[in-house]
Design an enzyme around this catalytic site. Structure first.
Site, PDB file in Angstrom:
ATOM      1  N   HIS A  90       0.850  -1.197   0.000  1.00  0.00           N
ATOM      2  CA  HIS A  90       0.000   0.000   0.000  1.00  0.00           C
ATOM      3  C   HIS A  90       0.881   1.240   0.000  1.00  0.00           C
ATOM      4  CE1 HIS A  90       0.508   0.959   4.366  1.00  0.00           C
ATOM      5  NE2 HIS A  90       0.483  -0.352   4.557  1.00  0.00           N
ATOM      6  N   ASP A  92      -0.455   4.385   0.843  1.00  0.00           N
ATOM      7  CA  ASP A  92      -0.883   5.377   1.833  1.00  0.00           C
ATOM      8  C   ASP A  92      -0.104   5.164   3.124  1.00  0.00           C
ATOM      9  OD1 ASP A  92      -2.526   2.935   2.265  1.00  0.00           O
ATOM     10  OD2 ASP A  92      -3.391   4.102   3.898  1.00  0.00           O
ATOM     11  N   ASP A 123       6.581   1.013   5.954  1.00  0.00           N
ATOM     12  CA  ASP A 123       5.151   0.707   5.973  1.00  0.00           C
ATOM     13  C   ASP A 123       4.381   1.689   5.097  1.00  0.00           C
ATOM     14  OD1 ASP A 123       2.663  -0.308   6.711  1.00  0.00           O
ATOM     15  OD2 ASP A 123       2.589   0.843   8.560  1.00  0.00           O
ATOM     16  N   GLU A 156      -5.153   1.636   3.262  1.00  0.00           N
ATOM     17  CA  GLU A 156      -4.989   0.570   4.249  1.00  0.00           C
ATOM     18  C   GLU A 156      -4.877   1.122   5.662  1.00  0.00           C
ATOM     19  OE1 GLU A 156      -3.171  -2.251   6.936  1.00  0.00           O
ATOM     20  OE2 GLU A 156      -2.270  -0.368   6.277  1.00  0.00           O
ATOM     21  N   GLU A 157      -4.149   2.218   5.824  1.00  0.00           N
ATOM     22  CA  GLU A 157      -3.923   2.753   7.168  1.00  0.00           C
ATOM     23  C   GLU A 157      -5.200   3.311   7.789  1.00  0.00           C
ATOM     24  OE1 GLU A 157      -1.413   2.067   8.689  1.00  0.00           O
ATOM     25  OE2 GLU A 157       0.375   2.109   7.438  1.00  0.00           O
ATOM     26  N   HIS A 423       4.498   3.715  12.214  1.00  0.00           N
ATOM     27  CA  HIS A 423       3.426   4.513  12.828  1.00  0.00           C
ATOM     28  C   HIS A 423       3.960   5.519  13.853  1.00  0.00           C
ATOM     29  CE1 HIS A 423      -0.128   1.593  11.817  1.00  0.00           C
ATOM     30  NE2 HIS A 423       0.789   1.613  10.857  1.00  0.00           N
TER      31      HIS A 423
END
Length: 454
Positions: A90, A92, A123, A156-157, A423
């Site tokens: 992903h 995003d 990520d 996705e996030e 994150h």
């Protein structure tokens, strides 16, 4: 040592990989227009689409999904009769959060102490580059032996399910014999790992109202119902005395039987402050892979800066609940709603809104694809045996794919090992892991094609 042409090719491509990852990281592609302009996600999606076209992918398209995000899709045809492998990542990313905590600009890939720093570096923009590296290495060494489908998600996030619903509406699109989800990570740098389980997830917004307007705390404090105090009571009710997640009716005592996570290692990876206890009971692996976990993601009320002596009329919070395999996320959501309603004090008015949900996932590690991946990991990580671990995070698409394609073999690998600090501020990727996992994925595709011909 026997020369490995694939590994040599990947190594020669690493400068290009770094330059491409820098281009991708530069897009502030947060799939929330309250945080970043939509144009940033659109630019990232177009970058991925252009990269696929440059690698001779066909049917490259930007898919408009029901949640308003765009997923990027393309097909690279393989030899006649070859199996089809779907590669997922992903583009995003999470918001930058506290920019002052970053040691370098969040959206500028920066090399420091042997790692590459930037939001999305691991990520999961690094996952996009991982797939490209593996395919380029194969093309330079005899060709790609399978038909490859690539899908790169755009939300996705956020957990808003755009790609899941699009896939359900177009079930033929992502059909494959094997699916490689490039959004997990090794248990530790240098230890090859596939992720066998993912916790499911539900996100809920809670609003509590108690007054028609804010009141002077000296004139009314003590008798007037404080919305923030009520919210604090609710949030506190979600944890037991030892810090374990406790939601009425939701089991919370499961045990993880596989690879364990030593507490000292976890404390180091999580950067727990000296002397601070870990909440919960059982092993660390029990707590992060086998049991539910609630997190308060944010609170809206009076900010500290400019605070006045007044009683707030309303307060809001966003809660994330991670749900382990064996528990249904929809049922867990119902239990969470009921718990909050039952634990809201003073008959305060409570409003609940679900903003995201995904089911837990458990892979079949006995499938032939896992045997092929174990062989590939042994080539990429000499002397290391592939490990199987859980992951506390959620990838809602996994269950959708498992439901749509029950015969497909699903594997989870990726760059989000503990040092990556995904994150959080100062997210980073290990270039060595990017290189080795690209080699592993390339060898996996070769081995998987061979196993299907056998």
């Amino acid at each position: 040592m026997t020369p490995n042409p694939i590994a040599e090719t990947v190594r020669s491509l690493m400068p290009r990989a770094k330059a491409e990852l820098a281009e991708l990281v530069a897009f502030e592609s947060v799939a929330d227009e309250n945080v970043a302009p939509r144009s940033e996600c659109e630019a990232a999606a177009n970058w991925v689409a252009d990269a696929l076209r440059a690698e001779d992918f066909r049917d490259v398209a930007l898919l408009d999904t029901p949640d308003g995000s765009q997923a990027v899709y393309g097909v690279l045809p393989g030899p006649a009769g070859a199996p089809t492998v779907l590669l997922y990542a992903h583009y995003d990313v999470q918001p930058k959060l506290d920019e002052s905590a970053w040691l370098s600009p969040p959206f500028e890939l920066t090399e420091r102490d042997g790692r590459w720093y930037g939001r999305g570096a691991a990520d999961c923009k690094g996952g996009v580059v991982l797939h490209l590296l593996a395919l380029r290495a194969l093309k330079a060494n005899g060709g790609v032996p399978v038909t490859v489908k690539v899908i790169v998600e755009g939300s996705e996030e956020q957990g808003t399910g755009g790609l899941e619903r699009y896939a359900e509406e177009h079930p033929e699109l992502l059909a494959a014999d094997a699916i490689v989800i490039g959004d997990a990570g090794n248990f530790r740098v240098g230890l090859p790992t596939v992720t066998a389980t993912l916790r499911g997830m539900t996100m809920v917004r809670v609003r509590i109202d108690t007054l028609e307007g804010n009141l002077h705390s000296g004139q009314f404090g003590g008798a007037a119902p404080d919305a923030l105090a009520a919210l604090i009571r609710v949030l506190d009710s979600l944890r037991g005395p030892d810090g374990s997640t406790v939601i009425d009716g939701l089991p919370g005592g499961e045990v993880w039987e596989g690879l364990q996570y030593p507490e000292a290692d976890f404390r180091k990876d999580a950067k727990v402050l000296p002397g601070v206890d870990l909440p919960g009971s059982g092993t660390v692996a029990d707590r992060i892979w086998a049991r539910p976990a609630v997190t308060v993601m944010g609170i809206d009320c009076h900010p500290v800066a400019g605070a006045t002596p007044s009683i707030p009329k309303t307060a809001r919070a966003q809660i994330s609940l991670r749900v382990p395999p064996g528990q249904d996320a929809a049922e867990a959501t119902k239990l969470l709603f009921a718990h909050i309603e039952n634990h809201t004090p003073w008959n305060a008015r409570v409003t609940l809104e679900q903003v995201g949900q995904g089911q837990a996932f458990q892979a079949d590690t006995s499938s032939p694809a896992y045997a092929s991946m174990a062989e590939a990991m042994a080539v990429a990580y000499p002397g290391q045996e592939m490990q199987t671990a859980g992951m506390g995070g959620s990838i809602p698409l996994c269950n959708t794919l498992a439901s749509l394609y029950p015969e497909a073999e699903i594997l989870l690998i990726g760059l989000s090992e503990p040092e990556a600090q995904i994150h959080a501020p100062n997210e980073s990727v290990s270039p060595e892991e990017l290189e080795r996992l690209s080699v592993a994925e390339a060898h996996f595709l070769v081995g998987y094609a061979r196993s299907k011909r056998a």
